[in-house]
Design an enzyme around this catalytic site. Structure first.
Site, mmCIF file in Angstrom:
data_model
loop_
_atom_site.group_PDB
_atom_site.id
_atom_site.type_symbol
_atom_site.label_atom_id
_atom_site.label_comp_id
_atom_site.label_asym_id
_atom_site.label_seq_id
_atom_site.Cartn_x
_atom_site.Cartn_y
_atom_site.Cartn_z
ATOM 1 C CB SER A 1 -0.252 25.993 -0.616
ATOM 2 O OG SER A 1 0.005 27.139 0.169
ATOM 3 C CE LYS B 1 10.468 27.116 6.673
ATOM 4 N NZ LYS B 1 9.476 26.128 7.285
ATOM 5 C CB CYS C 1 2.893 19.554 -6.328
ATOM 6 S SG CYS C 1 4.483 19.290 -7.135
ATOM 7 C CD GLU D 1 6.621 23.762 10.103
ATOM 8 O OE1 GLU D 1 5.433 24.169 10.127
ATOM 9 O OE2 GLU D 1 7.442 24.090 9.227
#
Length: 498
Positions: free
Chosen positions: A226, A173, A281, A176
């Site tokens: 996050s 996934k 990150c 988007e």
């Protein structure tokens, strides 16, 4: 309008979307594609395709799995520029940065090519009289990977090459916001000979994330994003009985000692702070200047900021930094600069008013340097995830180490020094998962594992490398007894070595 598809069971499909999400061009600020947000039936279809493929793939020989990885590696190299430009078009990062992302992702595929060696177990003959023992690693089943927008090619490649080489099937996934490269890699996987259903791409929002975390057909979940969402994914998937690794946020510090090479440190701070517009990150977001070097260091950083070229990542002219990924994210980063100024930080370089000729509607934020930042400020505490570098001034190495120890995150940290004793103490004592000495972005090569400590990691296993093998397999211990035909009889005693 271009339509982005799911990749399920070896083919593109729109499925039965509950809504469509608009993908934008960060340079122009315009909609360039639509991507379907998965419905519950779409989630079931992707997981079902993976489960149907798993029985066959888990029985495939290790050699045949490795052969697919070797073929995929060659196809990724052949299409590396195409894939990098897909990333740049939807994310905004410059072409060279996207090519670097592809290179680091391909390194994990290369690591997975050695799965035959990586899955070797241990054996002890005659561990007891007429008994032999050995261990094997077996795949966990169907794995869901949930990945962020900032590295749409590389971060998924931290997961699925290792998982699939180990005999698992995978449902990805992706974000988007920049979804296209994942589907294209699905096609390349098919060209490499991967059976249909072993690798699937499912687009979606929070509903799809929750559905994957709770789905009975998913055995393990890998996540990068996050900290609040990492904590949620870890809790939700664990409660559903799944194995979980969830990598969260960061606030990475770079300590510069008085003996450091100021030019080298300034180069590193600017590269690590503003590369990929700070949407990493592992970006350095706090420079900790120890002692009297602060003014010289800030001046050197400013000189380098002034020389940076900002513009379209796929333009004809070479640039160093592109736009942020969406208008919403740009506005969030701008609000932190406003907040830092109101909290008392000194704005040495201000990216709020950046104008890029010919692209007035792009999601631009220029490189920003905030000086005189204190630990009580929100710009120090929060992960901004943009081109905003905070400069904190301290008087001693001990005070700098206290900052690292007290920070809620433990992803990456760096020290710049010529002092070997300080470096050794630093790498031993820093409560952080990835440590750099004169290296500002200490991202491990694929043969080692990536992951932080504290609120930067939820779960026990880091990603790729040896930890990836351990996460995507279960250890099984086998004890065998092949007695001498003459040595038979009933023994009700507790089995012991003899």
């Amino acid at each position: 309008m271009r339509q982005v598809d799911h990749w399920i069971g070896g083919q593109r499909t729109q499925g039965s979307p509950k809504t469509m999400f608009e993908v934008t061009d960060p340079v122009a600020g315009s909609v360039i594609a639509q991507v379907p947000m998965a419905s519950g039936s779409d989630v079931d279809a992707a997981v079902g395709a993976a489960r149907s493929a798993w029985e066959g793939w888990r029985e495939a020989s290790i050699s045949s799995r490795a052969a697919v990885m070797f073929a995929l590696r060659e196809l990724l190299e052949e299409h590396r520029l195409e894939l990098a430009e897909m990333v740049s078009a939807e994310h905004g990062k410059v072409r060279e940065d996207a090519l670097g992302e592809m290179r680091r992702g391909i390194e994990v595929v290369e690591f997975a090519c050695g799965v035959g060696q990586l899955l070797k177990g241990e054996r002890t003959d005659d561990i007891s009289t007429e008994h032999d023992a050995y261990t094997v690693r077996q795949p966990v089943g169907v794995v869901a990977g949930i990945t962020p927008f900032n590295f749409p090619a590389m971060v998924p490649m931290w997961m699925y090459p290792v998982a699939i080489a180990c005999g698992n099937c995978f449902v990805l996934k992706p974000s988007e916001k920049d979804p296209s490269v994942a589907v294209r890699i699905g096609e390349l996987f098919a060209d490499a000979g991967l059976p249909d259903g072993v690798f699937n791409v499912l687009h979606g929002d929070a509903d799809a994330v929750n559905a994957l975390c709770e789905h009975p057909g998913i055995d393990a979940v890998s996540f990068v994003g996050s900290t609040p969402i990492a904590r949620h994914v870890h809790r939700t998937a664990s409660m559903a009985g799944k194995r979980v690794q969830a990598l969260g946020g960061a606030k990475n510090h770079m300590i510069v000692l008085p003996d450091a090479d100021i030019g080298q440190a300034a180069d590193a701070a600017v590269s690590a702070g503003y590369g990929s517009a700070g949407e990493r990150c592992m970006a350095i977001s706090v420079v900790v200047a120890v002692g009297a070097i602060a003014d010289d260091l800030s001046g050197a950083i400013c000189d380098r900021i002034d020389a940076l070229r900002i513009g379209p990542g796929l333009g004809a002219e070479p640039v160093d930094m592109g736009p942020l990924v969406t208008a919403e994210h740009r506005d969030r980063v701008l609000s932190y600069i406003d907040l830092g100024e109101s909290e008392g930080a000194v704005v040495l370089r201000d990216g709020r008013e950046l104008v890029v000729d010919g692209h007035p509607d792009g999601y631009w934020v220029g490189p920003t340097l905030l000086d005189e930042v204190s630990t009580e400020m929100k710009v120090y505490e929060d992960e901004i995830f943009g081109p905003v570098l905070c400069l904190v001034r301290v008087e001693s190495f001990e005070e700098a180490m206290e900052l690292i120890e007290n920070n809620q995150f433990g992803n990456g940290v760096a020290l710049f020094t010529r002092d070997g004793g300080a470096a050794r103490r630093f790498r031993r004592e820093a409560p952080v998962g990835m440590v750099g000495v004169n290296v500002a972005i200490p991202v491990p090569m694929a043969y080692h594992s990536f992951g932080g400590w504290k609120d930067s990691l939820f779960g026990d296993h880091h990603m790729h490398g040896p930890e990836g093998i351990r996460f995507y397999t279960r250890l099984k211990a086998v004890t065998e007894h092949w007695p001498d035909p003459a040595d038979r009889g009933v023994d009700l005693g507790f089995p012991t070595a003899r």
